[in-house]
Structures are given as structure tokens and as C-alpha cells.
Design an enzyme around this catalytic site. Structure first.
Site, PDB file in Angstrom:
ATOM      1  N   GLU A  98      -1.576 -10.580  11.492  1.00 11.90           N
ATOM      2  CA  GLU A  98      -1.443 -11.241  12.788  1.00 11.90           C
ATOM      3  C   GLU A  98      -1.533 -10.238  13.940  1.00 11.90           C
ATOM      4  OE1 GLU A  98      -1.181 -13.671  15.738  1.00 11.90           O
ATOM      5  OE2 GLU A  98      -0.869 -14.636  13.786  1.00 11.90           O
ATOM      6  N   HIS A 119       3.570 -11.790  15.857  1.00  5.66           N
ATOM      7  CA  HIS A 119       3.243 -12.862  16.805  1.00  5.66           C
ATOM      8  C   HIS A 119       4.362 -12.953  17.833  1.00  5.66           C
ATOM      9  CE1 HIS A 119       2.368 -16.833  18.409  1.00  5.66           C
ATOM     10  NE2 HIS A 119       1.242 -16.884  17.709  1.00  5.66           N
ATOM     11  N   SER A 155      -5.844 -17.425  16.305  1.00  9.89           N
ATOM     12  CA  SER A 155      -5.574 -17.507  14.858  1.00  9.89           C
ATOM     13  C   SER A 155      -6.307 -18.680  14.225  1.00  9.89           C
ATOM     14  CB  SER A 155      -4.072 -17.641  14.602  1.00  9.89           C
ATOM     15  OG  SER A 155      -3.374 -16.507  15.050  1.00  9.89           O
ATOM     16  N   ASP A 186      -6.488 -11.328  12.481  1.00 17.82           N
ATOM     17  CA  ASP A 186      -7.043 -12.615  12.913  1.00 17.82           C
ATOM     18  C   ASP A 186      -7.703 -12.510  14.281  1.00 17.82           C
ATOM     19  OD1 ASP A 186      -4.592 -12.162  14.128  1.00 17.82           O
ATOM     20  OD2 ASP A 186      -3.895 -14.231  13.987  1.00 17.82           O
ATOM     21  N   HIS A 187      -7.109 -11.689  15.183  1.00 18.46           N
ATOM     22  CA  HIS A 187      -7.651 -11.544  16.537  1.00 18.46           C
ATOM     23  C   HIS A 187      -6.975 -10.357  17.204  1.00 18.46           C
ATOM     24  CE1 HIS A 187      -3.887 -13.231  18.077  1.00 18.46           C
ATOM     25  NE2 HIS A 187      -4.032 -14.229  17.216  1.00 18.46           N
TER      26      HIS A 187
END
Length: 624
Positions: free
Chosen positions: A268, A427, A308, A481-482
Site C-alpha cells: 500500500e 494507508h 488502490s 498499488d500507487h
């Protein structure tokens, strides 16, 4: 509560359930070949599951009818009032019945239940209404007969006056029914409201189309992104040539299929900016850096999206996020799709996904099913006796205990297996377990400390996994994811917003002979896994290329909200909304000294393929 007015309403809504059931039977009969792979029990289960979607559609369409049927004041059984109610009921529902009847045949053209694409072709339908009615006369006749029967059997109010409850009781009843209507529209008490992807939980996946109903998919599609087709290339052959793509490349592998395990770890928010191995040792990921020294870390890797929810389609199915709305929630979410899980499951693999957040979060569990993942491990599956102590208070289970749990569960899987692990502690709000606070560098951003914790959790996972019998026979693919917030000016540009780590690691094999400087992207992962395992298939999409292929320099594609961007090792091509091309140097993003027509043609080909194939549901048109 159960007075005449209430019973009448239930009978009328019950009539609609019967009509929807009948329409599903007709849909099944006309499209039987689509479901021929399912046995009778599976078909019956899809009918039962479909009731949930029928209730949702009926509740949405008939909200006004329900309200006026149970109006707390006045005589709702008066003949004139009942006549108005009847025509409200008929005029509200008949158009959606017509839609379901049309979809019996329209499904054969688009391969999914009708969504909002019907709104974009209304003009064409109007112009061709004569020939359409002539060709599909039996649908028109069936619709007229069904409508006639629907009106004839509409439950009528009794002629004799019937007592009605007190106003306060009728008001209370309306509030209760309103709550039930909302529950019906949501499809239950689950985390996320019901959407088309929830239908695809059965095997074979095609039964999802039988479970759905056309009114539901149409309503859910209203306001969603509708892609406009592009026609830069005239034929499929010209398009494939421009894509530089051979669909049969992996169909006939020359080497033996090797059934090794595959574990994909999605970290994440691990932007490339935070990773020391990508920034001359400056970062917050000492363990990931150590893995990079033993594996292959691509220095120029990109996510195909910024969220995500956009990462899973790219990583597990090779579908980049090239539209304003995520694929998972788009009108095209029910399109035919062969995910990496599907390809490996059909080759004898057991497939699983682990994500410590609440089941239903971002639709991951539903998309995992669409991508061929057999078993999903979310917050609901985490041991109940450990759930409270390991919960982060916001999203789900802290990374360290969750990855340890995943390691144990992986050992219980039959080999070979393919598993996806998605972390969550890095996150927002970047919570750190109490016992680890102050242990990791604070850095300049709030996220930096949680990146350090997630990296530590990853270290503990590999420490325990290395003791398991499956470890030495496993290819690990690690990525993020990013990206997230940035403090480094080098990453504060159009490319930096998408740069993530992408690492291949195998405990018993060296991969350092490959080109670490080639351009890499999430959409390359399915092709890379297929190539590594020597898996024969023609179900890969043209966006991705195997990172093991030494003949190319790689590419990445993404949509920045205003334009499409193709990154090549020698040029960056940008396609604007008005179809104008601009070219820049890589990685400086300075205006290119001269146009790069080959990169421009490739970018246009990928955009045409993406848009047209989604609209027509022909992502794998070469298999038709």
C-alpha cells in the site's frame, strides 16, 4: 399494519418478482449456449441469487409507488386514487420490462447485460426502428403480450370499503418500510451497496449474467463513464499490427510448463520515492532494499493508475486504468475477462488473495473472483479471537500479524498455488501498533513512519515464509498499488506521480541477468508470470509485455485525467482529448526535438483497442 392497502402493495410487488423471474427464464432460454458449461444446480443457484438483484431493481424503480401506496393520510383505497396508483405502477415498470425483453437479444451483441450504452445509441435505434421491429418481431410481440397480461392480472382493490389504521400507525409503518426499501436497494447489510460485479461469485463466471437483470444494470450504469469509440485503424488486423502484438506468442510454448508457486505482494502506497534501492540508498525500506539486491528491481516502473481500486485490474488482469472511472465500478465491469488467476487455475493452480480490510472494501473480493481467484481472505476470515487485538482501528488488521497469518495460510494451500497479498498499514491515517511506535524513522511526511513499519512487517513475513516447504519453489512479485505524497522534486512531475517499485525475487534463482533499466508497469505482471511458467495461452492483453523478454525496452501507459501517456525508454508520447499528439524526452519530460510517429501510432492503437474492446466486449477478439 397488515391492512388491505399494505397487502395490496405486497401482491403488486410480488407480481413484479414473478415477471422478473419469467424474464430470467426467457433470457436463459434465448442464451442457453452461454451457460452450457453449468449444471442444473449451478443454474438454479444463479436464479436464487438473482432474487437479490430483482428486489434491488424493483425497490429503486417503485420507490414512489410504495410511498403513495402507504401514504399515512387520506383514503388510499378510494377508486380514483387506486386508478392513479395503477397507472403509476404500469408506466413506471413497463419501460424496464421492455428493456429486459430487448436485452434477450442485445446480450448476444455485447456479451453483457445492458448498461448505459443504450442511451448513446438511442438515435440509431430511432432511425432503424422499422427494420428492427421487422427483424425482431417476436420480441415486440412477446413484449405486447407480457404487458397485456401484466395489466390484466394487476391486483385490484376491493370494491367494499375497508378500515385503515390510525395515522400514527401508518406513519410508523411507512418509516419501517422505507428502511426496508433502502436495505433492498443496497442488497443487504454488506459494506458496499450491491453492484453488478457482486453477481460474478459463481462458477462458471458466465452465470453472473443470468443472475443479473437488465433494469438493475441499466440503472447502475446511469451517470457512469461511457467510452466513445476511436477509429484510428480500420481493421482488427491493422490494429494488431499497430499494437505490435501477437496474441499467439504464448499459445505454443517451446519449453515445458513449470508449475512453480507465484506470490504477488502489493504494498500500500509504496511510492518509488520512498524506496532506497531506487534512490541511492535514501529511503524507508531497508528490507525491500535487501530483497532488491538479491532479485531484480526495475528502476523505471510505473503503476497504471493512481488509486488502490485501479491497481488490481492492471496487476491481475493486465487492464490499465485508462478512463476516469475505475474498471471495477465502470459499466464494463461485467465484460469477459481472463485474469491471471483464471489462467493459472485452469492449469491446476490453487488461487487465493489476502487483504486485511473489511470484506467488500473497494470491491476487491468481487474483482478477485472475476480474475479467477478461488478463495478470498479478508477481515471476516481472520481468526475471530485475534481480530480485536490486531485491528488498527480504521481499515483492518495491522500488516505484521496479517502477513504472518497469510504465511500460515499459504502453507495450507496445495502446491502449486498463486496468491496475492495486499498490505494496508501504510494507508492514511498511517497507524503504527503501540509496541512499534518510535521504532521507525519519522521522515518528512506522515506516511514515512508507516512505510518503515510495513517494510518491517514484510521482513517478518519473509522470515517466516523462508521456513515453509513452498518457499524455495516460489516466484515473488512485489510492487505498490500507487504513489503517495511527495517531498522530492525529482518525483513531482507527470511521471513521478506514477512511479512505483516493481521487484522480481526468487529464493533459489538469480534474475540479475535481465535488464533492470527497461520500462516496466503493472500490466506487465500477468505476461511476466505466464512467460516465467511457460504457460500456453492466448488470453493475454496487448498492454503488457513480459519483463523477462530481453528483446524489448519496455513501455508503460496511463491516463492522467486529461491525456493518455505512453512511456518508452527514448520518448514519452501524450495523446490529448482532441487527438493531438505531443512528445517529450524521457525521463526529463523536455519537449522532444522531433516527433516520434511510431510511439504515437502505438499509443493511438492502445487507446482504440481499450475503448472499442470494452464498449463491444471484445477484449479477446482474436479468440472469436
Amino acid at each position: 399494519m397488515f391492512d388491505t392497502a399494505f397487502k395490496l402493495m405486497l401482491r403488486r410487488l410480488g407480481l413484479l418478482l414473478v415477471v422478473y423471474l419469467l424474464l430470467r427464464v426467457v433470457f436463459f432460454a434465448f442464451n442457453y449456449h452461454e451457460f452450457a458449461g453449468a449444471n442444473a444446480g449451478q443454474v438454479l443457484l444463479s436464479f436464487v441469487h438473482g432474487l437479490r438483484f430483482d428486489v434491488a431493481a424493483i425497490a429503486i424503480i417503485n420507490g414512489l409507488f410504495i410511498f403513495f401506496s402507504l401514504l399515512p393520510v387520506g383514503n388510499t383505497l378510494h377508486p380514483t386514487y387506486q386508478k392513479v396508483l395503477k397507472w403509476l405502477f404500469i408506466l413506471t415498470n413497463v419501460p424496464f420490462i421492455a428493456l429486459a425483453v430487448v436485452d434477450v437479444e442485445f446480450f448476444k451483441f455485447i456479451g453483457r447485460r445492458t448498461s448505459n450504452e443504450l442511451l448513446s445509441i438511442t438515435g440509431d435505434i430511432t432511425e432503424q426502428i422499422g427494420q428492427l421491429l421487422g427483424y425482431y418481431w417476436y420480441l415486440a410481440l412477446g413484449f405486447l403480450l407480457l404487458t397485456y397480461a401484466f395489466i390484466k392480472v394487476y391486483p385490484k382493490a376491493p370494491t367494499a370499503a375497508a378500515p385503515q389504521p390510525a395515522v400514527w400507525l401508518r406513519s410508523l409503518r411507512l418509516l419501517v418500510i422505507a428502511g426496508l426499501v433502502v436495505l433492498g436497494i443496497r442488497g443487504g447489510l454488506q459494506l458496499k451497496p450491491l453492484r453488478p460485479s457482486h453477481a460474478f461469485v459463481q462458477e462458471p463466471a458466465a452465470l453472473g449474467h443470468l443472475t443479473l437483470n437488465s433494469p438493475f444494470t441499466f440503472i447502475k450504469g446511469i451517470g457512469k463513464t461511457t467510452l466513445e469509440k476511436k477509429n484510428y485503424f480500420g481493421t482488427d488486423e491493422e490494429l494488431l499490427a499497430a499494437l505490435q502484438f501477437n496474441p499467439q506468442k504464448h499459445k505454443q510454448q517451446t519449453e515445458e510448463f513449470q508449475k512453480e508457486n507465484v506470490v504477488i505482494v502489493i504494498l500500500e502506497s509504496f511510492a518509488a520515492e520512498y524506496v532506497g534501492a531506487l534512490n541511492n540508498g535514501k529511503g524507508y525500506t531497508p528490507f525491500l532494499d535487501s530483497l532488491a539486491s538479491e532479485g531484480l528491481m526495475f528502476q523505471n516502473a510505473f503503476a497504471n493508475g493512481r488509486k488502490s481500486i485501479e491497481s488490481l485490474p492492471s496487476i491481475l488482469a493486465g487492464v490499465p486504468s485508462l478512463m476516469p472511472e475505475p474498471f471495477i465500478t465502470s459499466p464494463y465491469q461485467a465484460n469477459r475477462l481472463y485474469g491471471l488467476g483464471t489462467l493459472l487455475r485452469d492449469a491446476g493452480y490453487q488461487t487465493a488473495m489476502f487483504h486485511g480490510a473489511a470484506n467488500g472494501s473497494m470491491g476487491f473480493n468481487d474483482f478477485a473472483k472475476r480474475a479467477g481467484i478461488e478463495t478470498y481472505y479478508g477481515l471476516d476470515e481472520y481468526p475471530s479471537d485475534l481480530r480485536q487485538q490486531d485491528y488498527d482501528g480504521q481499515w483492518g488488521i495491522f500488516d505484521e500479524p496479517y502477513l504472518q497469518y497469510a504465511s500460515r495460510e499459504l502453507t495450507n494451500l496445495d502446491q502449486p498455488f498463486m496468491a496475492t497479498l495486499f498490505t494496508l498499514s501504510s494507508h492514511q491515517p498511517y497507524t503504527i501498533p503501540e509496541q512499534h511506535r518510535g521504532r521507525f524513522p519519522k521522515g518528512e511526511l506522515e506516511i514515512h513512519e508507516s512505510i518503515g513499519y510495513a517494510d518491517y512487517a514484510l521482513r517478518q513475513f519473509f522470515k517466516s515464509a523462508s521456513k515453509q516447504p513452498w518457499y524455495q519453489n516460489t516466484l515473488f512479485v512485489l510492487t505498490a498499488d500507487h504513489t503517495q505524497k511527495s517531498v522530492d522534486p525529482a518525483y513531482q512531475n507527470e511521471l513521478g506521480h506514477f512511479r512505483v517499485p516493481l521487484l522480481l525475487f526468487h529464493p533459489s534463482k538469480k534474475l540479475d541477468s535481465l535488464n533492470a533499466n527497461k520500462i516496466a508497469q503493472h500490466a506487465d505482471i500477468p505476461a511476466t508470470v505466464v512467460d516465467y511458467l511457460n504457460l500456453p495461452t492466448d488470453k493475454l492483453l496487448p498492454f503488457g509485455n513480459s519483463l523477462l523478454d530481453t528483446s524489448g525496452t519496455g513501455q508503460a501507459i496511463f491516463f492522467n485525467g486529461n491525456a493518455y501517456v505512453l512511456v518508452k525508454q527514448n520518448v514519452v508520447a501524450e495523446l490529448k482529448q482532441d487527438d493531438q499528439l505531443q512528445f517529450y524526452s524521457f525521463p526529463e519530460l523536455a519537449p522532444a526535438p522531433s516527433p516520434a510517429p511510431q510511439a504515437g501510432q502505438l499509443l493511438k492503437a492502445q487507446i482504440q483497442y481499450f475503448r472499442n474492446s470494452l464498449v463491444d466486449n471484445r477484449l479477446y477478439f482474436w479468440t472469436e
